[in-house]
Design an enzyme around this catalytic site. Sequence first.
Site, short mmCIF file in Angstrom:
data_model
loop_
_atom_site.label_atom_id
_atom_site.label_comp_id
_atom_site.label_asym_id
_atom_site.label_seq_id
_atom_site.Cartn_x
_atom_site.Cartn_y
_atom_site.Cartn_z
N SER A 122 -4.14 -11.58 -10.23
CA SER A 122 -4.61 -12.29 -11.43
C SER A 122 -5.26 -11.31 -12.41
O SER A 122 -5.12 -11.45 -13.63
CB SER A 122 -5.59 -13.39 -11.06
N ASP A 159 1.53 -3.69 -9.70
CA ASP A 159 1.20 -4.98 -10.31
C ASP A 159 1.51 -4.98 -11.81
O ASP A 159 1.99 -5.96 -12.36
CB ASP A 159 -0.28 -5.31 -10.08
N ALA A 197 -6.60 -14.34 -4.88
CA ALA A 197 -5.65 -14.77 -3.85
C ALA A 197 -4.61 -13.69 -3.56
O ALA A 197 -3.61 -13.95 -2.91
CB ALA A 197 -4.96 -16.06 -4.31
N GLY A 198 -4.85 -12.48 -4.07
CA GLY A 198 -3.92 -11.38 -3.78
C GLY A 198 -2.62 -11.50 -4.55
O GLY A 198 -1.61 -10.91 -4.18
N HIS A 201 0.82 -1.21 0.00
CA HIS A 201 0.00 0.00 0.00
C HIS A 201 0.86 1.26 0.00
O HIS A 201 0.45 2.30 0.51
CB HIS A 201 -0.99 0.00 1.18
N ASP A 218 2.42 2.03 -3.10
CA ASP A 218 2.55 2.46 -4.51
C ASP A 218 1.68 3.68 -4.81
O ASP A 218 2.13 4.63 -5.45
CB ASP A 218 2.32 1.31 -5.51
C1 GLA Z 1 -3.31 -4.14 -4.84
C2 GLA Z 1 -3.10 -2.97 -5.80
C3 GLA Z 1 -1.64 -2.57 -5.83
C4 GLA Z 1 -1.13 -2.29 -4.42
C5 GLA Z 1 -1.44 -3.47 -3.50
C6 GLA Z 1 -1.08 -3.20 -2.08
O1 GLA Z 1 -2.67 -5.28 -5.33
O2 GLA Z 1 -3.50 -3.33 -7.10
O3 GLA Z 1 -1.46 -1.46 -6.68
O4 GLA Z 1 -1.69 -1.10 -3.95
O5 GLA Z 1 -2.82 -3.82 -3.56
O6 GLA Z 1 0.29 -3.04 -1.93
#
Ligand code: GLA
Length: 445
Positions: free
Chosen positions: A153, A197, A149-150, A54, A56
Amino acid sequence: MEQLLDGLMEIYGNGAEAQLPRYRAALDAFRECYGPGPVHLLRAPGRVNLIGEHTDYNHGYVLPVALDRDVLLLARPRGDGQVRLANMERDFADCSFSVSDAIPPARAGDWSNYARGPAQELTRLLGGPVPGFDGLVSAASPFGVPRGAGVSSSSALTVAMAVAFAHFAGWKGSGAEMARLCSDAEWYVGTRGGIMDQFIALLAEGGHALFLDCRPNDDGDFCTRPVPLPAGYRLLVMDSGVRHTNTRNEFNQRVAACRAGVALLRRGLPHITHLRDVENSGWSGLETQLPEEVTVAALRGQNVELGDLPNVPEDARLRVRACCRHVWTENRRVLETLEVLGSGDIRRVGSLLDEAHASAAADYRISTPELDALTNAAREVDGVAGARLTGAGWGGCVISLVPDGQVDEFTTHVGRVYADKTGREATIFPCQAGPGAGLVTVVEL
Ligand code: GLA
């Protein structure tokens, strides 16, 4: 097919042979859908984040790593501006649309939006419609990127589509241009994330994490640097099996808390635009200017505007001080991690990962009992260097640096303790840091 295996070796190394059946099945399905002829194979990976959560969207620092799990897109260009899409997973219905600079979105949740966004954004950027294509997506387990799943995807799907449109349009943008395009394309879908990402999916290098400074320079470019992963350790990913649904509102409330912090700090520091700008100010001097908790309505009453953020209700209680503290401390942890990775002090890397998890849990409040259970179990194994949640939070995955010789013991121990504590099964797998998105090869069917 030998040419295919060569292409796969470059991407998956020793894992190439195991990928062959997946690629062959996708080629067969493509031929069945669209008939014989040439087909372009493209891919984009999911990711974990070693540290820097969190940060970025606050113009801070991140250190993500691409997985060797990816979204595979088979595509053949068309001359009529149409895009037709099919998916190996039958719960995603076939869909089609026409390319233009204003593509009407499909209903919320429709997977074609991840193709509509890049098609529209690239058409706008190039000032004319990009070629359409017939496409087939293969992203199912165990080789695909697990959904919800974070591990990003949806960005992997967006990036795969963007890479295909750019490829057929003959456009070779810089990494930063592509990442921005993909990020705008995700805004089309309705997600207000940062740029981590997209950057890692595009610019990853095998065996490396990617240090990214999320503050653009004056030319709109970004500073990136590949960072070797520590020798003698495996980066293990533990999927809690808890899928985050409907977390967009929570996510946006965290963004709102950070924006509120900036707006309040600007009263004394009018030049700042992001939390990154106060990285060198002492925290104790800053925190007294930030409320513990305040509603959006109360902020509005003080003329604090939070900008365009959907689904942040007037009565949402923003924990401004704690959220800003997480971002401020997390940026420092990323920079220190870079330094100690360079000097080989893996024990300190582990402490920083642990501190990052504690901050994400206590200050940013994005952990869950399942993620805490996984991090605690991981730390019980000898020699493990840290454990933390990775990605947005509220479910998904935990990562840990595990000595090479301890991987089996680690997997057994964490799996057993997690099942005892939560009644759930964790999926534990090594992250083979893979390369970024691109064309694998072209095959004649
Ligand atoms: C998600 C967002 C990213 C980033 C993360 C937390 O994956 O897409 O841009 O903010 O949460 O680090």
